[in-house]
Design an enzyme around this catalytic site. Structure first.
Site, mmCIF file in Angstrom:
data_model
loop_
_atom_site.group_PDB
_atom_site.id
_atom_site.type_symbol
_atom_site.label_atom_id
_atom_site.label_comp_id
_atom_site.label_asym_id
_atom_site.label_seq_id
_atom_site.Cartn_x
_atom_site.Cartn_y
_atom_site.Cartn_z
ATOM 1 N N ASP A 67 0.853 -1.196 0.000
ATOM 2 C CA ASP A 67 0.000 0.000 0.000
ATOM 3 C C ASP A 67 0.894 1.254 0.000
ATOM 4 O O ASP A 67 1.829 1.314 -0.793
ATOM 5 C CB ASP A 67 -0.945 -0.066 1.223
ATOM 6 N N TYR A 104 -3.212 11.155 2.135
ATOM 7 C CA TYR A 104 -3.717 11.136 0.749
ATOM 8 C C TYR A 104 -3.687 12.533 0.151
ATOM 9 O O TYR A 104 -3.357 12.716 -1.014
ATOM 10 C CB TYR A 104 -5.135 10.569 0.714
ATOM 11 N N HIS A 144 -4.966 -7.625 -0.590
ATOM 12 C CA HIS A 144 -4.226 -6.386 -0.360
ATOM 13 C C HIS A 144 -3.366 -6.412 0.907
ATOM 14 O O HIS A 144 -2.244 -5.924 0.904
ATOM 15 C CB HIS A 144 -5.224 -5.230 -0.294
#
Ligand SMILES: *[C@@H]1O[C@H](CO)[C@@H](O)[C@H](O)[C@H]1NC(C)=O
Length: 469
Positions: free
Chosen positions: A228, A377, A432
Site C-alpha cells: 500500500d 492522501y 491487499h
C-alpha cells in the site's frame, strides 16, 4: 489529394509518432533535491535555521491510560446504528447488523490489556526526526546468523505496524545462514508516531525521515519492503536513495503511465502474445478494462474524500469508535476478496480473527491518529501523477503480485520503471493486506529475493577483485 485525406494522413503520422517517440527518446527525470523540512509543533520563522535535534532513541511501551478505555467503553455502549436495507450484505457499505456483532465482541470479549502484552512482545522505540516523534519496532535475529540483513518495512492505510506481527518471527528466523534485523516504523501521522504539525508531509519526506532513522540505527545500507503506501514509500526511497537501498521488495506495484507503458498496454489489449510474458494470465490482470474500472470506482470513494477534505470525515471517525471500525474494517472485507461484498458478514473472519481486526482499530483509536493518517492522501495526491514516478528504480527490485490485490502491474509493463526487476512472483492466493493474511508467502518471497541479491552482490565483488589482480 483531398483535404480530408491529407488530414487523415497527418493524423496517422502524428499518432504513430506519438507512440514511437517515447519509445526512442526516454526523457531524463532529475531527482528532486530534498532539504530537511520541519514538521514540529511550532513553525519555523522564515530564514530560521533548522533546529539542532536530539538523536536520542527512547524505549517505548504501549500502555494506554485507564481513562481512554473507560471513555471508549462509554462510547461503544451508547452507539447508534443505521437499519440496513432488507436483503443487502456489504453492498451499501458495512452492514450494521454485522457491525452490532463486532461491537458486542469489542465490548464484551476483546481484551486490550492482553493485547498490550502482545504488542509489547517486540522492542519498540521513539526518536525525534524533523520535529516529530517517530515510533518503530526494532527486532534482531532470533539466533546468531552468518549474515544479518537490515530490513525496513513500511505499512499503509488503513493498516499499521500490527500487520507485521505474524511476519516478524518468520523474518528474524535464520534461513540458510541469513536472518533479518527488522525495523518497522509507524508512518508519522499513523499509530504511535506523532502526527506532522506542518503542511507537506508526503512520501518523499517519509523516505527522507526513514533513511535518517536507519542511519541513526547505524544502517547505512538496507533492504526495504512495503505494501500500500508502504510500497510507494519503499519505491521512493529506492529512487531517491539508491546508495542506501540494497534492494526493494513490494506488493501492489504501481503502473507508471509513460509512453512505452501506454503503447504496450494498447498493443497488449489486442495482441497479448506480443507484449506479455504469460499472455492469458497477464491480459486478465488489466482487462476487460471496464470491469477493472468499475471495481476501482466502487472501492475508491474514500480516496477522493481523503485526498481533498480528510479532516471532515476525520472529525466523525475521531469521535466515534463504531464509525471508525465500520470505515476501516469495510476495507479488510473487499480488499481481501472483492466478492465478499455479497456476504452478510463481509467475510471478515474468513482470513482474520475479530481480535486481530480490532487491534488494528484500537491502534487508530488510542493514538487519536485516524484523521492525520487520512491526510496522507491529500499530501500525496499531487505526487501520484508526478514525473517523479517515472524515475527508474535502479536497485534490484522484486514484486509480489497477489491475485486479490486492488490493481495489478504485469511484469512486462514494469520494465521501464523497474529496469532491475530480478524477481516477480504471481502469488497463489491472498489480497491487499498480504503480510497480515499470508505472512509465510510474503516472508518466503522476501527471503528468496534477498538471497538472490546477496549472490549478485557477491559475484560483483568477485569480478571487481579479479579485475584488480
Ligand atoms: C502502565 O502504566 C501504569 C500506570 O502508569 C503502570 O502502573 C504500569 O506498570 C504500566 N505498565 C507497563 C507494562 O509498563
Amino acid at each position: 489529394m483531398g483535404v480530408i485525406k491529407k488530414l487523415l494522413l497527418i493524423g496517422v503520422v502524428v499518432g504513430i509518432g506519438a507512440v514511437i517517440y517515447p519509445l526512442v527518446v526516454t526523457p531524463q527525470h532529475k531527482l528532486p533535491e530534498l532539504k530537511d523540512k520541519w514538521f514540529g509543533k511550532t513553525p519555523l520563522k522564515s530564514g530560521e535555521a533548522f533546529p539542532k535535534e536530539s538523536v536520542a532513541i527512547d524505549k517505548f511501551v504501549v500502555n494506554v491510560s485507564e481513562d481512554v478505555l473507560t471513555d471508549l467503553k462509554r462510547r461503544l455502549e451508547s452507539a447508534r446504528y443505521v437499519e440496513p436495507i432488507a436483503g443487502t450484505a456489504f453492498n451499501y457499505g458495512f452492514n450494521s447488523d454485522y457491525l452490532k456483532k463486532v461491537i458486542a465482541y469489542w465490548r464484551n470479549t476483546y481484551d486490550w490489556r492482553k493485547t498490550e502484552t502482545i504488542l509489547n512482545q517486540f522492542p519498540q522505540f521513539k526518536t525525534r526526526i524533523h520535529g516529530i516523534d517517530v515510533h518503530f519496532i526494532h527486532v534482531k535475529p532470533s539466533k546468531p546468523a552468518k549474515t544479518v540483513v537490515p530490513l525496513l518495512i513500511t505499512h499503509g492505510w488503513p493498516g499499521s505496524v500490527w500487520e507485521y506481527y505474524k511476519a516478524i518471527p518468520l523474518l528474524i528466523e535464520p534461513t540458510n545462514g541469513v536472518a533479518f534485523e527488522v525495523i518497522v516504523p509507524s508512518i508519522p501521522g499513523y499509530g504511535f508516531s506523532e502526527a506532522p504539525h506542518q503542511e507537506g508531509f508526503n512520501i518523499m519526506e517519509t523516505a527522507r525521515i526513514f533513511v535518517k532513522l536507519m542511519n541513526r540505527l547505524n544502517h547505512k545500507t538496507f533492504f526495504v519492503h512495503g505494501e500500500d503506501w508502504g510500497s510507494i514509500v519503499s519505491k521512493t526511497m529506492a529512487q531517491l536513495y539508491p546508495n542506501n537501498v540494497r534492494g526493494m521488495h513490494i506488493t501492489m506495484a504501481q503502473l507508471v503511465y509513460d509512453g512505452p507503458t501506454i503503447a504496450k498496454m494498447m498493443l497488449g489489449s489486442y495482441f497479448p502474445a506480443l507484449v506479455f510474458d504469460d499472455p492469458e494470465r497477464d491480459h486478465k490482470k488489466l482487462f476487460p478494462f471496464l470491469d477493472q474500472f468499475y471495481m476501482i470506482l466502487r472501492e475508491s470513494g474514500y480516496f477522493h474524500l481523503q485526498a481533498t477534505k480528510p479532516d471532515t470525515v476525520g472529525a466523525a471517525l475521531m469521535d466515534s469508535p463504531v464509525g471508525l471500525a465500520a470505515y476501516i474494517l469495510e476495507k479488510f472485507s473487499t480488499w481481501t476478496e472483492p466478492k465478499w461484498l455479497n456476504k452478510a458478514d463481509g467475510g471478515l473472519t474468513q482470513k482474520f480473527t475479530l481480535d486481530e481486526l480490532l487491534t488494528n482499530i484500537m491502534i487508530y483509536w488510542v493514538s487519536n491518529n485516524v484523521a492525520s493518517s487520512m491526510r496522507y492522501y491529500k499530501e500525496n495526491a499531487g505526487l501520484l501523477m508526478d514525473d517523479m514516478n517515472k524515475i527508474p528504480v535502479l536497485v534490484p527490485s522484486a514484486v509480489a503480485d497477489f491475485p486479490n490485490e486492488l490493481g495489478h502491474a504485469p511484469k512486462a509493463l514494469l520494465r521501464t520503471t523497474l529496469p532491475n526487476l530480478v524477481q516477480y512472483t504471481d502469488m497463489p492466493r491472498g489480497g491487499h493486506f498480504a503480510a497480515f493474511e499470508e505472512p509465510q508467502l510474503v516472508c518466503d518471497d522476501i527471503k528468496t529475493f534477498v538471497a538472490t541479491v546477496l549472490d549478485i552482490e557477491l559475484s560483483a565483488k568477485d569480478k571487481l577483485k579479479n579485475t584488480k589482480q
